[in-house]
Design a protein around this motif. Sequence first.
Motif, PDB file in Angstrom:
ATOM      1  N   UNK A  30       4.041  10.915   0.457  1.00  0.00           N
ATOM      2  CA  UNK A  30       3.646   9.553   0.081  1.00  0.00           C
ATOM      3  C   UNK A  30       4.632   8.553   0.665  1.00  0.00           C
ATOM      4  N   UNK A  31       4.099   7.458   1.167  1.00  0.00           N
ATOM      5  CA  UNK A  31       4.971   6.400   1.673  1.00  0.00           C
ATOM      6  C   UNK A  31       5.604   5.674   0.492  1.00  0.00           C
ATOM      7  N   UNK A  32       6.828   5.202   0.707  1.00  0.00           N
ATOM      8  CA  UNK A  32       7.485   4.471  -0.375  1.00  0.00           C
ATOM      9  C   UNK A  32       8.076   3.146   0.078  1.00  0.00           C
ATOM     10  N   UNK A  33       7.817   2.752   1.316  1.00  0.00           N
ATOM     11  CA  UNK A  33       8.274   1.435   1.753  1.00  0.00           C
ATOM     12  C   UNK A  33       7.071   0.542   2.026  1.00  0.00           C
ATOM     13  N   UNK A  58      -2.338  -1.118  -3.789  1.00  0.00           N
ATOM     14  CA  UNK A  58      -3.384  -0.165  -3.424  1.00  0.00           C
ATOM     15  C   UNK A  58      -2.761   1.190  -3.141  1.00  0.00           C
ATOM     16  N   UNK A  59      -3.541   2.230  -3.374  1.00  0.00           N
ATOM     17  CA  UNK A  59      -3.140   3.582  -2.980  1.00  0.00           C
ATOM     18  C   UNK A  59      -4.240   4.137  -2.091  1.00  0.00           C
ATOM     19  N   UNK A  60      -3.856   4.551  -0.888  1.00  0.00           N
ATOM     20  CA  UNK A  60      -4.786   5.209   0.034  1.00  0.00           C
ATOM     21  C   UNK A  60      -4.493   6.701  -0.049  1.00  0.00           C
ATOM     22  N   UNK A  61      -5.472   7.481  -0.483  1.00  0.00           N
ATOM     23  CA  UNK A  61      -5.283   8.915  -0.711  1.00  0.00           C
ATOM     24  C   UNK A  61      -6.081   9.695   0.321  1.00  0.00           C
ATOM     25  N   UNK A  62      -5.386  10.531   1.072  1.00  0.00           N
ATOM     26  CA  UNK A  62      -6.024  11.346   2.103  1.00  0.00           C
ATOM     27  C   UNK A  62      -5.912  12.812   1.713  1.00  0.00           C
ATOM     28  N   UNK A  63      -7.035  13.505   1.760  1.00  0.00           N
ATOM     29  CA  UNK A  63      -7.054  14.921   1.439  1.00  0.00           C
ATOM     30  C   UNK A  63      -8.233  15.557   2.157  1.00  0.00           C
ATOM     31  N   UNK A  64      -8.109  16.823   2.451  1.00  0.00           N
ATOM     32  CA  UNK A  64      -9.220  17.498   3.129  1.00  0.00           C
ATOM     33  C   UNK A  64     -10.063  18.331   2.176  1.00  0.00           C
ATOM     34  N   UNK A  65      -9.748  18.273   0.902  1.00  0.00           N
ATOM     35  CA  UNK A  65     -10.447  19.165  -0.016  1.00  0.00           C
ATOM     36  C   UNK A  65     -10.871  18.485  -1.294  1.00  0.00           C
ATOM     37  N   UNK A  66     -10.830  19.234  -2.366  1.00  0.00           N
ATOM     38  CA  UNK A  66     -11.351  18.786  -3.650  1.00  0.00           C
ATOM     39  C   UNK A  66     -10.279  18.220  -4.566  1.00  0.00           C
ATOM     40  N   UNK A  67      -9.073  18.076  -4.085  1.00  0.00           N
ATOM     41  CA  UNK A  67      -7.948  17.642  -4.911  1.00  0.00           C
ATOM     42  C   UNK A  67      -8.284  16.395  -5.680  1.00  0.00           C
ATOM     43  N   UNK A 124       0.843  -1.191   0.000  1.00  0.00           N
ATOM     44  CA  UNK A 124       0.000   0.000   0.000  1.00  0.00           C
ATOM     45  C   UNK A 124       0.881   1.246   0.000  1.00  0.00           C
ATOM     46  N   UNK A 125       0.526   2.191  -0.846  1.00  0.00           N
ATOM     47  CA  UNK A 125       1.138   3.516  -0.796  1.00  0.00           C
ATOM     48  C   UNK A 125       0.115   4.447  -0.158  1.00  0.00           C
ATOM     49  N   UNK A 126       0.540   5.131   0.895  1.00  0.00           N
ATOM     50  CA  UNK A 126      -0.317   6.098   1.570  1.00  0.00           C
ATOM     51  C   UNK A 126       0.084   7.485   1.095  1.00  0.00           C
ATOM     52  N   UNK A 127      -0.883   8.240   0.601  1.00  0.00           N
ATOM     53  CA  UNK A 127      -0.622   9.590   0.100  1.00  0.00           C
ATOM     54  C   UNK A 127      -1.485  10.569   0.883  1.00  0.00           C
ATOM     55  N   UNK A 128      -0.868  11.637   1.334  1.00  0.00           N
ATOM     56  CA  UNK A 128      -1.591  12.733   1.971  1.00  0.00           C
ATOM     57  C   UNK A 128      -1.312  14.012   1.204  1.00  0.00           C
ATOM     58  N   UNK A 185       8.562   7.976   3.956  1.00  0.00           N
ATOM     59  CA  UNK A 185       7.782   8.801   3.046  1.00  0.00           C
ATOM     60  C   UNK A 185       8.663   9.838   2.370  1.00  0.00           C
ATOM     61  N   UNK A 186       8.216  10.289   1.231  1.00  0.00           N
ATOM     62  CA  UNK A 186       8.878  11.395   0.546  1.00  0.00           C
ATOM     63  C   UNK A 186       7.840  12.484   0.312  1.00  0.00           C
ATOM     64  N   UNK A 187       8.318  13.682   0.125  1.00  0.00           N
ATOM     65  CA  UNK A 187       7.422  14.833   0.003  1.00  0.00           C
ATOM     66  C   UNK A 187       7.706  15.607  -1.276  1.00  0.00           C
TER      67      UNK A 187
END
Length: 108
Positions: free
Chosen positions: A52-55, A99-108, A27-31, A61-63
Motif C-alpha cells: 500500500x502506498x503511504x505518501x 480515496x482507496x484504490x484496491x487492486x486484486x486479481x481474485x476474490x479478496x 489516494x492510497x493505492x493497495x495491491x 509503499x509498505x508491505x
Amino acid sequence: LKINAKTNGSNHVLAGNVKPPIARKRVMYIGADVTHPSPEQTNIPSVVGVAASYDIEGFRYSCCYRLQGPKDEMIRDLQNIVAKQLRQFRQTNQQLPELIMYYSDGVS
C-alpha cells in the motif's frame, strides 16, 4: 533506482499539471494477492502479500504478508492489514486518504 525505492526513497513524482484528476486527491493505492503451493502440496500454507502506498504522491509503499491455510484464496486478515496500512498513511500525512484504490486479481 531499485535500492532507492526499496529504502523508501522516491524516484519519480508527477507534476501537478499532468496528474489525472483522481491522483490530485489523497489516494492510497493497495495491491493484494495470494500465492499458493503446487497442487500436490496440500500441507503448505498460502502466502498473502499486500502493498500500500503511504505518501501523497503514491510512490512510497509498505508491505505486509501473512500465511494462511493452503489453497485459501480469500485474504483472511485483510481488515487488520488495511488498518495497519491506514495508520502508516495517517502517521506520514497527518490525515487519512480521501480515496482507496484496491487492486486484486481474485476474490479478496
